[in-house]
Scaffold this motif. Structure first.
Motif, PDB file in Angstrom:
ATOM      1  N   ALA A  54      10.361  22.913  36.378  1.00 46.56           N
ATOM      2  CA  ALA A  54      10.644  23.249  37.827  1.00 46.56           C
ATOM      3  C   ALA A  54      12.256  24.094  37.623  1.00 46.56           C
ATOM      4  O   ALA A  54      12.241  24.912  38.591  1.00 46.56           O
ATOM      5  CB  ALA A  54      10.717  22.238  38.984  1.00 46.56           C
ATOM      6  N   ARG A  55      12.975  23.272  36.814  1.00 44.77           N
ATOM      7  CA  ARG A  55      14.067  23.689  36.644  1.00 44.77           C
ATOM      8  C   ARG A  55      14.610  24.137  35.030  1.00 44.77           C
ATOM      9  O   ARG A  55      13.690  23.345  34.344  1.00 44.77           O
ATOM     10  CB  ARG A  55      15.335  22.840  37.239  1.00 44.77           C
ATOM     11  CG  ARG A  55      15.426  22.595  38.638  1.00 44.77           C
ATOM     12  CD  ARG A  55      16.449  21.414  38.848  1.00 44.77           C
ATOM     13  NE  ARG A  55      17.766  21.853  38.329  1.00 44.77           N
ATOM     14  CZ  ARG A  55      18.574  20.753  38.433  1.00 44.77           C
ATOM     15  NH1 ARG A  55      18.297  19.583  39.066  1.00 44.77           N
ATOM     16  NH2 ARG A  55      19.753  20.886  38.109  1.00 44.77           N
ATOM     17  N   ALA A  56      15.171  25.106  34.846  1.00 41.11           N
ATOM     18  CA  ALA A  56      15.282  25.447  33.549  1.00 41.11           C
ATOM     19  C   ALA A  56      15.943  24.260  32.643  1.00 41.11           C
ATOM     20  O   ALA A  56      16.862  24.075  32.881  1.00 41.11           O
ATOM     21  CB  ALA A  56      15.897  26.744  33.244  1.00 41.11           C
ATOM     22  N   PRO A  57      15.277  23.851  31.614  1.00 41.79           N
ATOM     23  CA  PRO A  57      15.931  22.864  30.690  1.00 41.79           C
ATOM     24  C   PRO A  57      17.070  23.447  29.840  1.00 41.79           C
ATOM     25  O   PRO A  57      17.065  24.599  29.614  1.00 41.79           O
ATOM     26  CB  PRO A  57      14.660  22.497  29.825  1.00 41.79           C
ATOM     27  CG  PRO A  57      13.788  23.419  29.695  1.00 41.79           C
ATOM     28  CD  PRO A  57      13.950  24.017  30.929  1.00 41.79           C
ATOM     29  N   ASP A  58      17.803  22.568  29.122  1.00 44.50           N
ATOM     30  CA  ASP A  58      18.987  23.138  28.599  1.00 44.50           C
ATOM     31  C   ASP A  58      18.374  23.632  27.178  1.00 44.50           C
ATOM     32  O   ASP A  58      17.451  23.142  26.652  1.00 44.50           O
ATOM     33  CB  ASP A  58      19.888  21.993  28.017  1.00 44.50           C
ATOM     34  CG  ASP A  58      20.562  21.206  29.156  1.00 44.50           C
ATOM     35  OD1 ASP A  58      20.782  21.896  30.190  1.00 44.50           O
ATOM     36  OD2 ASP A  58      21.029  20.241  28.872  1.00 44.50           O
ATOM     37  N   HIS A  59      18.759  24.977  26.958  1.00 42.87           N
ATOM     38  CA  HIS A  59      18.431  25.570  25.596  1.00 42.87           C
ATOM     39  C   HIS A  59      19.501  26.091  24.769  1.00 42.87           C
ATOM     40  O   HIS A  59      20.348  27.036  25.045  1.00 42.87           O
ATOM     41  CB  HIS A  59      17.320  26.638  25.836  1.00 42.87           C
ATOM     42  CG  HIS A  59      16.770  27.559  24.804  1.00 42.87           C
ATOM     43  ND1 HIS A  59      15.655  26.863  24.466  1.00 42.87           N
ATOM     44  CD2 HIS A  59      17.131  28.658  24.217  1.00 42.87           C
ATOM     45  CE1 HIS A  59      15.157  28.009  23.154  1.00 42.87           C
ATOM     46  NE2 HIS A  59      16.128  28.617  23.239  1.00 42.87           N
ATOM     47  N   ASP A  60      19.925  25.215  23.805  1.00 43.97           N
ATOM     48  CA  ASP A  60      20.943  25.604  22.857  1.00 43.97           C
ATOM     49  C   ASP A  60      20.682  25.134  21.294  1.00 43.97           C
ATOM     50  O   ASP A  60      21.159  24.246  20.823  1.00 43.97           O
ATOM     51  CB  ASP A  60      22.312  25.049  23.392  1.00 43.97           C
ATOM     52  CG  ASP A  60      23.519  25.248  22.307  1.00 43.97           C
ATOM     53  OD1 ASP A  60      23.367  26.240  21.806  1.00 43.97           O
ATOM     54  OD2 ASP A  60      24.644  24.449  22.293  1.00 43.97           O
ATOM     55  N   PRO A  61      19.758  25.993  20.807  1.00 43.89           N
ATOM     56  CA  PRO A  61      19.089  25.471  19.461  1.00 43.89           C
ATOM     57  C   PRO A  61      20.246  25.301  18.582  1.00 43.89           C
ATOM     58  O   PRO A  61      21.060  26.189  18.405  1.00 43.89           O
ATOM     59  CB  PRO A  61      18.186  26.804  19.252  1.00 43.89           C
ATOM     60  CG  PRO A  61      17.986  27.540  20.536  1.00 43.89           C
ATOM     61  CD  PRO A  61      19.087  27.037  21.242  1.00 43.89           C
ATOM     62  N   LYS A  62      20.070  24.237  17.722  1.00 47.32           N
ATOM     63  CA  LYS A  62      20.814  24.072  16.604  1.00 47.32           C
ATOM     64  C   LYS A  62      19.899  23.546  15.381  1.00 47.32           C
ATOM     65  O   LYS A  62      18.892  23.070  15.663  1.00 47.32           O
ATOM     66  CB  LYS A  62      22.070  23.274  16.894  1.00 47.32           C
ATOM     67  CG  LYS A  62      23.010  23.550  17.944  1.00 47.32           C
ATOM     68  CD  LYS A  62      24.016  22.420  18.085  1.00 47.32           C
ATOM     69  CE  LYS A  62      25.276  22.780  18.971  1.00 47.32           C
ATOM     70  NZ  LYS A  62      24.906  23.158  20.361  1.00 47.32           N
ATOM     71  N   SER A  63      20.456  23.917  14.260  1.00 46.60           N
ATOM     72  CA  SER A  63      19.693  23.238  13.076  1.00 46.60           C
ATOM     73  C   SER A  63      20.667  22.572  12.049  1.00 46.60           C
ATOM     74  O   SER A  63      21.689  23.102  11.821  1.00 46.60           O
ATOM     75  CB  SER A  63      18.574  24.223  12.341  1.00 46.60           C
ATOM     76  OG  SER A  63      19.557  25.374  11.943  1.00 46.60           O
ATOM     77  N   MET A  64      20.227  21.458  11.172  1.00 47.02           N
ATOM     78  CA  MET A  64      21.182  20.967  10.173  1.00 47.02           C
ATOM     79  C   MET A  64      20.225  20.933   8.960  1.00 47.02           C
ATOM     80  O   MET A  64      18.984  20.144   9.077  1.00 47.02           O
ATOM     81  CB  MET A  64      21.791  19.676  10.803  1.00 47.02           C
ATOM     82  CG  MET A  64      22.936  19.880  11.921  1.00 47.02           C
ATOM     83  SD  MET A  64      24.281  20.553  11.078  1.00 47.02           S
ATOM     84  CE  MET A  64      24.877  19.146  10.254  1.00 47.02           C
ATOM     85  N   VAL A  65      20.662  20.891   7.737  1.00 45.63           N
ATOM     86  CA  VAL A  65      19.970  20.889   6.610  1.00 45.63           C
ATOM     87  C   VAL A  65      20.611  19.655   5.922  1.00 45.63           C
ATOM     88  O   VAL A  65      21.637  19.483   5.677  1.00 45.63           O
ATOM     89  CB  VAL A  65      19.921  22.055   5.687  1.00 45.63           C
ATOM     90  CG1 VAL A  65      19.110  21.777   4.313  1.00 45.63           C
ATOM     91  CG2 VAL A  65      19.490  23.212   6.508  1.00 45.63           C
TER      92      VAL A  65
END
Length: 225
Positions: A54-65
Motif C-alpha cells: 500500500a505504501r512504497a517500501p524502502d529501496h536502496d540496493p546494496k551488495s557486499m562480496v
C-alpha cells in the motif's frame, strides 16, 4: 610402565574411527545464501509471489562480496523473503567405555540424531515502486518447511509478514493482509508451477521466525526444531 603398540592401537583406533564417522556425518553449507529473483530460473520456483504494498517500501540496493576462493555475495536495502530449511540425519558423539580415569578406558563413537537449519534470502524483482515479484526457491539437499517471511522496511521501520503454503491443499491464494508490528497493508497473490492449484495462508508473522507459523493444519511441521 611401558605401553605396548597393541595398547596404543586399542586407544587410538576408536578415536580415529569416531573422527572418520564425524566427517561422514558433516553438515552441508549452512550459510544464509542470498539470491535475486530476477537471476533465478522461474521453472525452479516452488511458487511465484506477487506483492503490492500500500505504501512504497524502502529501496536502496546494496551488495557486499565476501571471500576470495569462493566469493559469496550478500544483498540488502530492499524487500526480500526468508525461506527456511532443515536437515535431520545421523551424527556421532564420543563416549567412554569403562572408568574415564582408568588407563584402559576406551573411547567409542555413539550415534545420535542430529538436525540443522539454514535459509535462503531471496530479494524481490522490483516491478515499480509498490509492486515486487518473488520466486520461492528450493535449496538442494535440504527439506522445506513450506513457509517463508516477506521482510521489508518503510521509512526505516522494519517489518515481516509470514506465510505458509501447500502444493497439495487448494484455497484462494490472493488476499490482503496487515502486518503485525506497524500495521502496513499489502496484497499478495501466489501462483504455482504449470498453473496448478495450491494454497497460500497468512501466519502469525512473528518477525525472525519464518518457519514457525500459527497456521499448521495441512502444512508441514517438524517436531524438535
Amino acid at each position: 610402565m611401558t605401553r605396548t603398540p597393541a595398547f596404543l592401537l586399542a586407544r587410538l583406533f576408536p578415536l580415529a574411527f569416531a573422527a572418520l564417522l564425524a566427517g561422514c556425518a558433516g553438515r552441508a553449507d549452512v550459510y544464509e545464501k542470498h539470491l535475486r529473483s530476477e537471476d533465478a530460473n522461474p521453472a525452479d520456483a516452488v511458487l511465484t509471489l506477487d506483492v503490492a504494498f500500500a505504501r512504497a517500501p524502502d529501496h536502496d540496493p546494496k551488495s557486499m562480496v565476501y571471500g576470495s576462493a569462493t566469493p559469496r555475495v550478500e544483498f540488502s536495502g530492499y524487500p526480500s523473503i526468508d525461506v527456511p530449511f532443515y536437515q535431520k540425519g545421523l551424527g556421532f558423539e564420543l563416549g567412554v567405555l569403562g572408568d574415564p580415569r582408568a588407563l584402559l578406558a576406551l573411547p567409542y563413537p555413539s550415534p545420535k540424531t542430529d538436525s540443522s537449519t539454514a535459509k535462503l534470502k531471496i530479494f524481490g524483482q522490483r516491478l515499480d515502486a509498490r509492486h515486487y515479484r518473488f520466486l520461492v526457491l528450493p535449496r538442494p539437499g535440504w527439506n522445506s518447511l513450506d513457509s517463508f517471511q516477506v521482510a521489508f522496511a518503510i521509512n526505516g521501520r522494519r517489518e515481516g509478514m509470514t506465510f505458509a503454503y501447500s502444493t497439495k491443499a487448494v484455497c484462494d491464494s490472493s488476499f490482503d493482509v496487515t502486518t503485525p508490528t506497524y500495521g502496513f497493508a499489502m496484497s499478495v497473490s501466489a501462483s504455482f508451477p504449470g498453473g496448478k492449484p495450491g494454497c497460500l495462508k497468512a501466519c502469525d508473522a512473528r518477525p525472525g521466525y519464518p518457519g514457525h507459523c500459527a497456521f499448521f493444519t495441512g502444512f508441514t511441521t517438524v517436531p524438535g526444531l
